[in-house]
Design an enzyme around this catalytic site. Structure first.
Site, PDB file in Angstrom:
ATOM      1  N   LYS A 165      60.549  60.156  49.338  1.00  0.00           N
ATOM      2  CA  LYS A 165      59.324  60.930  49.116  1.00  0.00           C
ATOM      3  C   LYS A 165      58.705  60.595  47.758  1.00  0.00           C
ATOM      4  O   LYS A 165      57.679  61.140  47.366  1.00  0.00           O
ATOM      5  CB  LYS A 165      59.607  62.438  49.156  1.00  0.00           C
ATOM      6  CG  LYS A 165      59.981  62.979  50.497  1.00  0.00           C
ATOM      7  CD  LYS A 165      59.827  64.500  50.587  1.00  0.00           C
ATOM      8  CE  LYS A 165      60.798  65.276  49.779  1.00  0.00           C
ATOM      9  NZ  LYS A 165      60.732  66.725  50.048  1.00  0.00           N
ATOM     10  N   LYS A 180      60.082  61.422  44.968  1.00  0.00           N
ATOM     11  CA  LYS A 180      60.397  62.557  44.075  1.00  0.00           C
ATOM     12  C   LYS A 180      61.815  62.383  43.550  1.00  0.00           C
ATOM     13  O   LYS A 180      62.684  61.884  44.252  1.00  0.00           O
ATOM     14  CB  LYS A 180      60.392  63.872  44.876  1.00  0.00           C
ATOM     15  CG  LYS A 180      59.041  64.456  45.184  1.00  0.00           C
ATOM     16  CD  LYS A 180      59.200  65.766  45.963  1.00  0.00           C
ATOM     17  CE  LYS A 180      58.938  66.966  45.082  1.00  0.00           C
ATOM     18  NZ  LYS A 180      58.648  68.194  45.841  1.00  0.00           N
TER      19      LYS A 180
HETATM   20  N1  C2G Z   1      55.722  76.158  47.445  1.00  0.00           N
HETATM   21  C1  C2G Z   1      54.919  77.298  47.345  1.00  0.00           C
HETATM   22  N2  C2G Z   1      54.446  77.673  46.143  1.00  0.00           N
HETATM   23  C2  C2G Z   1      54.748  76.972  45.022  1.00  0.00           C
HETATM   24  C3  C2G Z   1      55.579  75.829  45.103  1.00  0.00           C
HETATM   25  C4  C2G Z   1      56.057  75.440  46.336  1.00  0.00           C
HETATM   26  O1  C2G Z   1      54.632  77.955  48.370  1.00  0.00           O
HETATM   27  N3  C2G Z   1      54.254  77.393  43.829  1.00  0.00           N
HETATM   28  C5  C2G Z   1      56.204  75.754  48.775  1.00  0.00           C
HETATM   29  C6  C2G Z   1      55.688  74.381  49.192  1.00  0.00           C
HETATM   30  O2  C2G Z   1      54.387  74.493  49.749  1.00  0.00           O
HETATM   31  C7  C2G Z   1      56.732  73.958  50.224  1.00  0.00           C
HETATM   32  C8  C2G Z   1      58.021  74.650  49.725  1.00  0.00           C
HETATM   33  O3  C2G Z   1      57.608  75.643  48.763  1.00  0.00           O
HETATM   34  O4  C2G Z   1      56.395  74.469  51.517  1.00  0.00           O
HETATM   35  C9  C2G Z   1      58.977  73.691  49.067  1.00  0.00           C
HETATM   36  O5  C2G Z   1      58.276  72.998  48.050  1.00  0.00           O
HETATM   37  P1  C2G Z   1      58.846  71.559  47.591  1.00  0.00           P
HETATM   38  O6  C2G Z   1      60.285  71.687  47.259  1.00  0.00           O
HETATM   39  O7  C2G Z   1      57.900  70.962  46.617  1.00  0.00           O
HETATM   40  O8  C2G Z   1      58.745  70.776  48.997  1.00  0.00           O
HETATM   41  P2  C2G Z   1      58.164  69.309  49.262  1.00  0.00           P
HETATM   42  O9  C2G Z   1      58.700  68.358  48.269  1.00  0.00           O
HETATM   43  O10 C2G Z   1      56.712  69.466  49.456  1.00  0.00           O
HETATM   44  O11 C2G Z   1      58.923  68.926  50.640  1.00  0.00           O
HETATM   45  O12 C2G Z   1      59.168  67.242  55.049  1.00  0.00           O
HETATM   46  C10 C2G Z   1      58.529  68.159  54.181  1.00  0.00           C
HETATM   47  C11 C2G Z   1      58.933  67.930  52.745  1.00  0.00           C
HETATM   48  O13 C2G Z   1      60.347  67.877  52.623  1.00  0.00           O
HETATM   49  C12 C2G Z   1      58.361  69.053  51.889  1.00  0.00           C
END
Ligand code: C2G
Length: 129
Positions: free
Chosen positions: A44, A46
């Site tokens: 990803k 990340k």
């Molecule tokens: N999130 C949120 N509010 C924030 C930060 C994050 O609602 N201030 C939500 C994101 O929208 C996501 C979840 O928390 O739905 C997890 O965020 P991340 O760990 O950043 O997930 P991400 O890297 O976007 O991984 O296949 C899908 C991916 O694995 C999603």
């Protein structure tokens, strides 16, 4: 019964994650969370401060989460939806529209993100301490 599914890295677990998971838990009676493995995070583009084992343990300890599964590919969502009898697939709305192709299998929902907090913000906050 209605099972909800979501995925994420959930690094540096914070209130934005908690508020999303709480809302997801309220959508059904069981919540399954796919936690991105360290290898999938690299895919990803990340990197996470915490290793998968820690991120998964923290998610499993969250009162809103019923089961944690590893997320190691973009393609596993359909298989997971079938295997876990998922009724609702949901993500924060930074992903809005990205998973609409799953709508033939289950309801697809995007919920508003929590403002003013992100793992990136936290890393900067800690650095500035
Ligand atoms: N999130 C949120 N509010 C924030 C930060 C994050 O609602 N201030 C939500 C994101 O929208 C996501 C979840 O928390 O739905 C997890 O965020 P991340 O760990 O950043 O997930 P991400 O890297 O976007 O991984 O296949 C899908 C991916 O694995 C999603």
């Amino acid at each position: 019964s209605r099972t909800v599914l979501t995925y994420g890295t959930f690094d540096l677990f914070h209130v934005g994650h908690v508020r999303l998971l709480r809302r997801l838990a309220d959508l059904g009676d069981r919540l399954v969370v796919g936690c991105s493995t360290d290898a999938f995070n690299r895919a990803k583009g990340k990197s996470s401060a915490m290793p998968y084992e820690d991120r998964a343990e923290i998610l499993a300890a969250c009162r809103y989460v019923d089961q944690v599964i590893p997320e190691d590919s973009w393609e596993q969502k359909r298989r997971d939806i079938e295997a876990h009898g998922i009724s609702i697939f949901a993500m924060g709305d930074d992903w809005a529209g990205k998973f609409d192709d799953l709508a033939d299998l289950c309801q697809v929902v995007y919920l508003p993100r929590t403002e003013n907090i992100s793992t990136t913000d936290l890393r900067q906050l800690v650095t500035a301490l």
